[in-house]
Design an enzyme around this catalytic site. Sequence first.
Site, short mmCIF file in Angstrom:
data_model
loop_
_atom_site.label_atom_id
_atom_site.label_comp_id
_atom_site.label_asym_id
_atom_site.label_seq_id
_atom_site.Cartn_x
_atom_site.Cartn_y
_atom_site.Cartn_z
N VAL A 44 0.69 -1.24 0.13
CA VAL A 44 0.05 0.01 -0.19
C VAL A 44 0.86 1.08 -0.11
O VAL A 44 0.57 2.20 -0.56
CB VAL A 44 -0.95 -0.01 1.19
CG1 VAL A 44 -1.92 1.38 1.32
CG2 VAL A 44 -1.74 -1.23 1.05
N LYS A 67 8.85 -5.76 -8.76
CA LYS A 67 8.94 -6.99 -7.71
C LYS A 67 9.66 -7.95 -7.85
O LYS A 67 9.47 -8.77 -8.83
CB LYS A 67 7.40 -7.41 -7.57
CG LYS A 67 7.20 -8.24 -6.55
CD LYS A 67 7.17 -7.44 -4.97
CE LYS A 67 6.65 -8.36 -4.20
NZ LYS A 67 6.64 -7.82 -2.60
N THR A 79 6.44 -14.33 -3.88
CA THR A 79 6.03 -15.31 -3.40
C THR A 79 4.60 -15.55 -3.14
O THR A 79 3.88 -14.74 -2.65
CB THR A 79 6.76 -15.62 -2.19
OG1 THR A 79 6.77 -14.95 -1.10
CG2 THR A 79 8.50 -15.65 -2.45
N GLY A 96 8.92 -9.24 2.61
CA GLY A 96 9.13 -9.37 3.86
C GLY A 96 10.13 -7.80 4.47
O GLY A 96 10.08 -6.75 4.06
#
Length: 246
Positions: free
Chosen positions: A19, A39, A43, A114
Amino acid sequence: MSARIVFVTGTGTDVGKTVATAAVAAVALAAGHRVAVLKPGQTGVLPGEPGDAEEVARLAGRLTTRELARYPEPLAPDTAARRSGLPTITPEQVAGSVAELAREHDLVLVEGAGGLLVRYDEHGRTLADMARATAGLGLRVEILLVAAAGLGTLNTTALTAEALAARGLAPLGVLIGAWPEDAGLAARCNLADLPVAAGAPLVGVLPQGAAHPDGFAALALASLGPVLGGHWDAAAFTADRRAPAP
């Protein structure tokens, strides 16, 4: 003028990186800029399903999206690649893709998976190595650090900032990815403490539940500070939500 290149990393998973990436993209698009979102490793998404880059486009509007690898299991990219038998991604591949996108866009956003030190390959290389490889091509790289609002965020933010500094990188600022509607004492105190932990200014606060395309560009403009193209005022936001004295 050369493209602006921003690597978006987080203090962990589910802190609002996608976001946040969409918000930065939406503000740039509203200003008439050409925007690309990369990106490196997606995953937890099957072929044909929309990933994070597509989610950014859904929220922000028309932009260029690119994925370098996709792995079906929701794991760290290195682990997901190993389990699927698919090749990993190298920092050099990412740097090359960023350079290519930078030739035709005003802003290139690179969203990590992550936290900063999640492994992308068998050599333990991370988003930080991708940023360094990109800078090694003579491109100016900025790092946007997305953090959570509440308890525990100061430790993970400080650790991420230290990891960046150890690699010769520094965040341009820290952005809170999901500000709760009913913010508690810890979150309100963290408005002042997060910049200290990050060693960088607070450059925006996105409200929780912001991932709706209707009115998203206006919300982004109101939630991001001037360094990201918005008109959010850190001093005013913090003063209005200052924690009461004990």
